[in-house]
Design an enzyme around this catalytic site. Structure first.
Site, PDB file in Angstrom:
ATOM      1  N   HIS A 131       0.996  -1.315  -0.134  1.00 20.83           N
ATOM      2  CA  HIS A 131       0.042   0.077   0.129  1.00 20.83           C
ATOM      3  C   HIS A 131       0.836   1.252  -0.035  1.00 20.83           C
ATOM      4  O   HIS A 131       2.009   1.305   0.491  1.00 20.83           O
ATOM      5  CB  HIS A 131      -0.887  -0.161   1.229  1.00 20.83           C
ATOM      6  CG  HIS A 131      -1.822   0.986   1.381  1.00 20.83           C
ATOM      7  ND1 HIS A 131      -1.574   2.344   1.719  1.00 20.83           N
ATOM      8  CD2 HIS A 131      -3.281   0.627   1.284  1.00 20.83           C
ATOM      9  CE1 HIS A 131      -2.982   2.850   1.791  1.00 20.83           C
ATOM     10  NE2 HIS A 131      -3.719   1.955   1.405  1.00 20.83           N
ATOM     11  N   ASP A 207       2.789  -4.332   8.071  1.00 17.41           N
ATOM     12  CA  ASP A 207       1.534  -3.793   7.954  1.00 17.41           C
ATOM     13  C   ASP A 207       0.228  -4.591   7.975  1.00 17.41           C
ATOM     14  O   ASP A 207      -0.012  -5.598   7.271  1.00 17.41           O
ATOM     15  CB  ASP A 207       1.738  -3.141   6.527  1.00 17.41           C
ATOM     16  CG  ASP A 207       0.366  -2.325   6.100  1.00 17.41           C
ATOM     17  OD1 ASP A 207      -0.617  -2.741   6.740  1.00 17.41           O
ATOM     18  OD2 ASP A 207       0.385  -1.799   4.933  1.00 17.41           O
ATOM     19  N   GLN A 210      -4.890  -5.253   6.973  1.00 13.98           N
ATOM     20  CA  GLN A 210      -5.900  -6.254   6.468  1.00 13.98           C
ATOM     21  C   GLN A 210      -5.935  -7.446   7.204  1.00 13.98           C
ATOM     22  O   GLN A 210      -6.981  -8.088   7.242  1.00 13.98           O
ATOM     23  CB  GLN A 210      -5.500  -6.574   4.828  1.00 13.98           C
ATOM     24  CG  GLN A 210      -5.884  -5.222   3.888  1.00 13.98           C
ATOM     25  CD  GLN A 210      -7.067  -4.770   3.810  1.00 13.98           C
ATOM     26  OE1 GLN A 210      -8.198  -5.467   3.864  1.00 13.98           O
ATOM     27  NE2 GLN A 210      -7.400  -3.494   3.741  1.00 13.98           N
ATOM     28  N   LYS A 233     -11.051  -0.778  10.138  1.00 12.45           N
ATOM     29  CA  LYS A 233     -10.808  -1.975   9.203  1.00 12.45           C
ATOM     30  C   LYS A 233     -11.417  -3.198  10.033  1.00 12.45           C
ATOM     31  O   LYS A 233     -11.353  -4.397   9.485  1.00 12.45           O
ATOM     32  CB  LYS A 233      -9.677  -1.978   8.394  1.00 12.45           C
ATOM     33  CG  LYS A 233      -9.418  -1.143   7.405  1.00 12.45           C
ATOM     34  CD  LYS A 233      -8.302  -1.359   6.344  1.00 12.45           C
ATOM     35  CE  LYS A 233      -8.154  -0.095   5.639  1.00 12.45           C
ATOM     36  NZ  LYS A 233      -6.880  -0.262   4.793  1.00 12.45           N
ATOM     37  N   CYS A 371      -4.720   2.121  -3.783  1.00 14.76           N
ATOM     38  CA  CYS A 371      -3.391   2.518  -3.147  1.00 14.76           C
ATOM     39  C   CYS A 371      -2.137   1.790  -3.391  1.00 14.76           C
ATOM     40  O   CYS A 371      -1.447   1.542  -2.567  1.00 14.76           O
ATOM     41  CB  CYS A 371      -3.748   3.201  -1.693  1.00 14.76           C
ATOM     42  SG  CYS A 371      -4.731   4.250  -1.240  1.00 14.76           S
TER      43      CYS A 371
HETATM   44  C1  LIG Z   1      -5.894   0.341   4.476  1.00  9.75           C
HETATM   45  C2  LIG Z   1      -4.486  -0.060   4.592  1.00  9.75           C
HETATM   46  C3  LIG Z   1      -3.567   0.739   4.997  1.00  9.75           C
HETATM   47  C4  LIG Z   1      -3.763   2.293   5.516  1.00  9.75           C
HETATM   48  O1  LIG Z   1      -4.656   2.292   6.459  1.00  9.75           O
HETATM   49  P1  LIG Z   1      -5.105   3.590   7.225  1.00  9.75           P
HETATM   50  O2  LIG Z   1      -6.266   3.274   8.107  1.00  9.75           O
HETATM   51  O3  LIG Z   1      -5.584   4.270   5.846  1.00  9.75           O
HETATM   52  O4  LIG Z   1      -3.823   4.516   7.866  1.00  9.75           O
HETATM   53  C5  LIG Z   1      -2.165   0.537   4.951  1.00  9.75           C
HETATM   54  N1  LIG Z   1      -1.957  -0.747   4.280  1.00  9.75           N
HETATM   55  C6  LIG Z   1      -2.900  -1.510   3.783  1.00  9.75           C
HETATM   56  C7  LIG Z   1      -2.451  -3.019   3.436  1.00  9.75           C
HETATM   57  C8  LIG Z   1      -4.223  -1.074   3.870  1.00  9.75           C
HETATM   58  O5  LIG Z   1      -5.359  -1.775   3.378  1.00  9.75           O
END
Ligand SMILES: *Cc1c(COP(=O)(O)O)cnc(C)c1O
Length: 413
Positions: A131, A207, A210, A233, A371
């Site tokens: 992302h 990260d 998800q 999320k 993104c």
């Molecule tokens: C949504 C997302 C982000 C960013 O998260 P935010 O809540 O917008 O800060 C980063 N990495 C992944 C894989 C995402 O799906």
């Protein structure tokens, strides 16, 4: 043939749907079909109620007051930290830092740990399927420090680990990897990635934006050094997230922002910093949403992640099979390990046109680059149509998507 069967053995989807008021609304005169869960999830009533309860009954600033409301707010705020610790199985609550979300968590590490530890000639490794929020902070850091960003390639949505091994060297200082791709649904083999990075002497940031909603997260077993996720999320409110870091690493890191709360003592000559985790939480935090995060995490745990996962897996398999039968559709990302994200393109059709036609039928999907522009570039496409499923979605809704796609193609082709 399209068949419908909404009740799985495990999860009572109908009962769950009753708990999400947004699912009752209509869009363009049709019942909402919400398939944009990888962007953000809808909120259960317990989460909405918890937010109202906080502002109705015990809104106060935390940690500083001795009055009853301040004590109640502080207790709820810290209880939420404990819930987050438990949710990812961190060893201690001091390792749980509240942030605005995944983006801020990654930026915090880049800004503090990165600024202190990355030097000219060092290397940071990310992957092709990141992302933007796990690309840009490292690009900025590398530019500032004269370091180099290296990228693990992927094929059909799976990382090429042999290529990763070749990238690792004594110059590698950090490996920052997405646990689950938001664009493709791929579950990356982070345990192996982390082990190899540690053997090379590098730290690892995961990260978890998800993965935190789909997988059981155990940061100790995983042995990552940092892990970031976003509340919104995981069925929680926006504006709050969690950064996990191993205690000894966080302790050695300089603070992020300066201000109230993050200090121990301030004189005009020198400031000493507060203990973990407050060292990284300058100013009045997002108390309301932090408090409510606990309601969301408790809700997910109560429903049961495994049940949710099985249900979503079933939906993904069903949707994949149905979508594949539509001529001209190509699924993007065919990793063996996937969560409930279905990304696809259609010959001669722009994803956005499909998105608009589906919205006219009350169906919410995401179209575009998600993104993850570098990843789209790898596939030679500008973007995809993405349907991402949550615990409250049904096979009937998948059927509506299939009909919607068929009708849209009839109009467009
Ligand atoms: C949504 C997302 C982000 C960013 O998260 P935010 O809540 O917008 O800060 C980063 N990495 C992944 C894989 C995402 O799906």
């Amino acid at each position: 043939m399209i068949q419908s069967n909404t009740i799985t053995k495990e999860l009572d989807v109908y009962a769950i749907r009753q708990q999400f008021p947004a699912l009752n609304r209509q869009v363009k005169g049709q019942p909402l079909v919400y398939f944009d869960n990888a962007a953000t999830t809808q909120k259960p009533q317990v989460v909405i109620d918890a937010l109202v309860d906080y502002y109705t009954n015990y809104n106060a600033n935390v940690h500083r007051g001795i009055h009853t409301l301040a004590e109640e707010a502080t207790a709820a705020f810290e209880a939420s930290r404990d819930a987050a610790r438990q949710f990812i199985n961190a060893a201690s609550r001091e390792e749980i830092i509240f942030t605005r979300g995944t983006t801020e968590g990654i930026n915090l590490v880049a800004f503090t740990w990165g600024r202190k530890n990355i030097k000219a000639g060092d290397e940071i490794i990310i992957t092709e399927m990141e992302h933007h929020s796990n690309i840009v902070p490292w690009q900025l850091l590398c530019e500032e420090k004269g370091a180099t960003l290296r990228v693990i390639p992927q094929l059909n949505g799976e990382l090429l680990l042999d290529e990763y091994k070749k990238l690792l060297s004594s110059r590698t200082k950090l490996v920052s990897v997405v646990h689950v791709s938001n664009a493709l649904g791929t579950v990356n083999p982070v345990e192996e990635i982390i082990k190899l990075a540690h053997q090379a002497g590098a730290l690892v940031m995961i990260d978890g934006a998800q993965s935190s909603v789909h997988l059981d997260i155990d940061v100790q077993a995983m042995d990552c050094d940092f892990f970031a996720f976003s509340s919104h999320k995981v069925y929680g409110p926006t504006g709050i997230g969690v950064l996990y870091g191993k205690k000894h690493i966080l302790e050695a890191m300089p603070p992020f922002q300066g201000g109230g709360e993050m200090i121990k003592e301030v004189s005009m000559l020198k400031t000493t910093f507060n203990d973990l985790p407050y060292k990284f939480e300058a100013g009045t935090p997002n108390i309301g949403d932090a408090v409510v995060l606990k309601a969301a995490l408790d809700y997910v745990s109560k429903v049961g992640k495994e049940k949710i996962r099985n249900h979503e897996k079933e939906l993904l398999a069903y949707a994949t099979e149905q979508v594949q039968q539509i001529p001209g559709i190509r699924i993007i990302g065919s990793a063996a390990e996937k969560v409930s994200v279905l990304s696809f393109v259609i010959d001669k059709v722009h994803p956005q046109d499909i998105g608009i036609l589906l919205d006219n039928r009350g169906i919410a999907v995401r179209t575009g680059h998600h993104c993850a522009q570098p990843l789209m570039f790898c596939f030679g496409i500008p973007g995809t149509i993405r349907a991402s499923f949550a615990m409250y979605n049904t096979k009937e809704e998948v059927d509506k998507l299939i009909v919607g796609l068929q009708k849209a193609l009839k109009m467009l082709l």
